[in-house]
Design an enzyme around this catalytic site. Structure first.
Site, short mmCIF file in Angstrom:
data_model
loop_
_atom_site.label_atom_id
_atom_site.label_comp_id
_atom_site.label_asym_id
_atom_site.label_seq_id
_atom_site.Cartn_x
_atom_site.Cartn_y
_atom_site.Cartn_z
N HIS A 264 33.05 40.33 41.05
CA HIS A 264 32.62 41.56 40.55
C HIS A 264 32.29 42.23 41.38
O HIS A 264 31.20 42.46 40.69
CB HIS A 264 32.39 40.82 39.25
CG HIS A 264 33.80 40.03 38.46
ND1 HIS A 264 33.83 40.75 37.77
CD2 HIS A 264 34.44 39.11 38.24
CE1 HIS A 264 35.42 40.43 36.82
NE2 HIS A 264 35.33 38.81 37.25
N ASP A 342 32.83 33.48 39.03
CA ASP A 342 34.39 33.10 38.84
C ASP A 342 35.34 34.50 39.42
O ASP A 342 34.59 35.70 40.16
CB ASP A 342 34.44 33.82 36.83
CG ASP A 342 33.59 34.66 36.67
OD1 ASP A 342 32.66 35.25 37.45
OD2 ASP A 342 34.01 35.59 35.98
N GLU A 343 36.54 34.55 39.38
CA GLU A 343 37.29 35.26 39.32
C GLU A 343 37.38 36.89 40.72
O GLU A 343 36.90 37.08 40.83
CB GLU A 343 37.62 36.61 38.50
CG GLU A 343 37.99 35.48 36.64
CD GLU A 343 38.15 36.64 35.84
OE1 GLU A 343 38.17 36.80 34.95
OE2 GLU A 343 37.20 37.74 35.72
N SER A 344 37.10 35.64 41.83
CA SER A 344 37.24 36.19 43.30
C SER A 344 37.88 36.42 44.05
O SER A 344 38.77 34.99 44.83
CB SER A 344 35.50 35.77 44.17
OG SER A 344 35.19 36.49 44.86
N GLU A 394 34.85 28.02 38.47
CA GLU A 394 35.08 28.08 39.67
C GLU A 394 34.90 27.24 41.25
O GLU A 394 34.47 26.81 41.65
CB GLU A 394 35.67 29.47 39.99
CG GLU A 394 37.04 30.25 39.89
CD GLU A 394 36.25 31.11 37.81
OE1 GLU A 394 35.45 30.37 37.28
OE2 GLU A 394 37.33 31.73 38.09
#
Ligand code: ACM
Length: 628
Positions: A264, A342-344, A394
């Site tokens: 992000h 998160d979400e990497s 995560e």
């Protein structure tokens, strides 16, 4: 066959509930113990306010300002009770025996005593303010009672994503005011995103001169039907951040900044492309996403999602992040610093010769090992400054230092795993209603949102302590939080719509013991009362469906609908002919008897209007008298 939609009996649609008849005296969150006694304390302008401890001055002023607003008179403040008839006493005397953040509140005909220290006293006064009904004649009658109260969890959080859409300092203060009313004590401020970097960092001015402004924003659901073609910008100066932190502290709210890494990161990379594994590569733009302006070079994202261009794990990046964190830690006294995690996606790290070499050099297994290396390095840096990290679940992947706190968002499993590894945990699972960017009803009237369904009943039903943990492991559950991501929340009004009344349900699950949970009392007594107050206070909450109505089909030929207004003073209107109800439709008088012709189906469509004209979505119940 006769059917009754619900057993609620109430003539017309007004409610008789108020703070005095409700068994919880209208208090949200429900106190640990509350004993109603006979009689009242009559609050009028002859009452004095005794507050002789300097640290309590702000809380005493808050109470007096509230009484002035409600009663039209301010109380005289004195240092002692001598010579006074009736008094409100705020005191820390005896507070040392109370649990952390706890208070005791006693109300009798002569005296109201709030005992507590710091946050405890502040919360006691919040409860007292909630107990006050409207003025009758020249006085406000407060029911005699004894309340002992303290929180179930020490962490009671609300999050706000200001990356996708920006919210002003004035709005953030209103948000903090509302959090404090509901005894929430941690504000998680999500400050950096692919679509905007929102905090001034003096050493890296391009983070805001470039990274806080995107050329346009998609319209409609991801990836978007078109673009608004309008630049969108906003950031907080360091002075504004200090102002917010100080404002929150006065309300006993800790502010936790989140600086997202390694994912992000598009806005930071647009400002400083050398933070990317591929500084010369154009930003990836989803071919289905409408776009405004240049597609060349590094760009802030204009649509939502998860993007491959994440921070490169180089010395330049670590130096940059340490510099950023130095400035952030100087602004935020919070023990916790949130570093995202998160979400990497690992795609760019897979393609990068530098990353592959680093994996070899450090003896890491793969790109997941590299993520763990990244987080550990930042964690060590933050620890070296005397602070602890929080990260999304995560960060568990690959091992953590013992003092890292895990925020469980992809369901409850991350929280369970973390507690089993002796990590502190904050539960915020989307699966259990705590993502308040989800819809609140299945009605097509719901505005565009991220999807999923989380009515406030789902938030209320959630117990943040997973049953599968042992008693020792349960101690690692520090608390609970609701998250509001703002991809589809572009205005203050819509943010309030998404957050309320779900924040009230969060408050109760965060504060009240499980034994005090009572959904019927919460939804039928206290929510209607609180929403009426929020209506007056200009909060744009989601107006619930009439009590006693659901969207489930009902079979029968004569159906009795006992519908009750979900907000005190609101009205329910209905149609049976398939048209959309409005304020010119019939208003519901209960019980509403409806005959359904044989072989036919009718649609009972309702809409609620509050006193200030806020309306609910339309709720439809199919009334079925067709042969089975
Ligand atoms: C998250 O919702 N990506 C933490």
């Amino acid at each position: 066959m006769k059917k009754v939609i619900s057993g609620l009996i109430l003539a017309f649609v007004t409610l008789s509930v108020n703070a005095q008849t409700d068994e919880n005296l209208g208090i949200i969150p429900a106190p640990v113990t509350l004993e109603r006694q006979s009689g009242f304390f009559k609050l009028d302008k002859t009452v004095v306010l005794i507050s002789n401890e300097v640290p309590n001055t702000a809380t005493a002023d808050m109470l007096n300002a509230f009484i002035t607003g409600k009663g039209g008179f301010a109380l005289r403040t004195t240092k002692s009770a001598a010579g006074t008839e009736r008094a409100i006493l705020l005191t820390a005397d005896g507070a040392d025996k109370l649990p952390e953040e706890g208070y005791k509140l006693t109300v009798n005909a002569k005296t109201i005593t709030v005992t507590g220290k710091g946050a405890g006293l502040f919360y006691g006064v919040q409860s007292l303010m909630q107990m006050m009904p409207e003025k009758k004649g020249q006085e406000i009658d407060i029911p005699a009672s004894v309340i002992m109260d303290y929180p179930r969890f020490k962490y009671r959080g609300m999050h706000l994503d200001v990356g996708r859409h920006f919210f002003s300092v004035a709005f953030v203060k209103k948000y903090l005011d509302l959090m404090a009313q509901y005894k929430l004590n941690n504000f998680h401020w999500h400050l950096t995103e692919d679509q905007g970097w929102r905090i001034e960092i003096k050493k890296y001015p391009k983070l805001t001169s470039v990274g806080s402004e995107r050329a346009g924003t998609i319209i409609g659901h991801h990836p978007g039907v078109t673009t608004d073609n309008t630049p969108y910008k906003g950031f907080y100066t360091q002075n504004e951040v200090k102002e917010v932190v100080a404002y929150a502290a006065k309300k006993f709210i800790n502010v936790i900044p989140e600086i997202e890494m390694p994912g992000h990161a598009s806005a930071a990379i647009a400002a400083y492309p050398q933070l990317s594994c591929f500084p010369d590569r154009d930003t990836y733009i989803d071919p289905k996403a409408p776009w405004t302006g240049s597609r060349k070079g590094k760009q802030l994202q204009q649509t939502w999602g998860v993007f491959d261009d994440v921070f490169a794990p180089t010395e330049y990046t670590f130096g940059f992040l340490e510099d950023v964190l130095d400035e952030v830690m100087a602004l935020f006294p919070s023990k916790y610093i949130h570093i995202g995690g998160d979400e990497s996606p690992k795609e760019y790290w897979k393609q990068s010769p530098f990353c592959q070499q680093l994996i070899k050099e450090k003896g890491l297994k793969d790109e997941h090992g590299l993520q763990s290396y990244f987080i550990s390095r930042i964690e060590k840096y933050i620890n070296s400054k005397g602070r602890n990290i929080i990260g999304w679940d995560e960060i568990l992947e690959g091992g953590l230092a013992p003092n890292a706190t895990v925020m469980s968002w992809r369901g409850v499993e991350g929280g369970i795993a973390a507690a089993k590894l002796n990590h502190n945990v904050i539960m915020t699972p989307g699966s259990n209603g705590l993502y308040v960017d989800h819809a609140q009803s299945p009605s097509p009237d719901e505005p565009v949102n991220i999807g999923g369904m989380s009515p406030y009943s789902k938030v209320y039903a959630y117990d943040p302590v997973p049953a599968e943990l042992s008693d020792d492991q349960k101690k690692f559950i520090e608390g609970v939080q609701a998250n509001i991501w703002t991809e589809y929340v572009e205005s203050n009004e819509k943010l309030e719509y998404q957050v309320f009344p779900r924040m009230l349900a969060l408050s109760e699950i965060a504060w009240s013991p499980v034994s005090r949970k009572d959904y019927k009392n919460f939804s039928e007594e206290r929510i209607p009362l609180h929403l009426a107050k929020l209506d007056k206070a200009g909060v744009h909450f989601w107006v619930p469906t009439p009590l006693g109505q659901s969207d489930k089909q009902i079979d029968g030929e004569e159906i009795t609908a006992d519908l009750k207004a979900p907000v005190l003073g609101s009205k329910v209107y209905y149609t049976l002919d398939g048209t959309r109800p409005s304020e010119v439709s019939n208003s519901v008088k209960t019980p509403l008897k409806i005959s359904v012709p044989k072989g036919k189906k009718l649609e009972l469509k309702t809409i609620v209007y509050t006193l200030t004209g806020r309306s609910s979505v339309v709720t439809t119940t199919v009334l079925n008298n067709e042969a089975k």
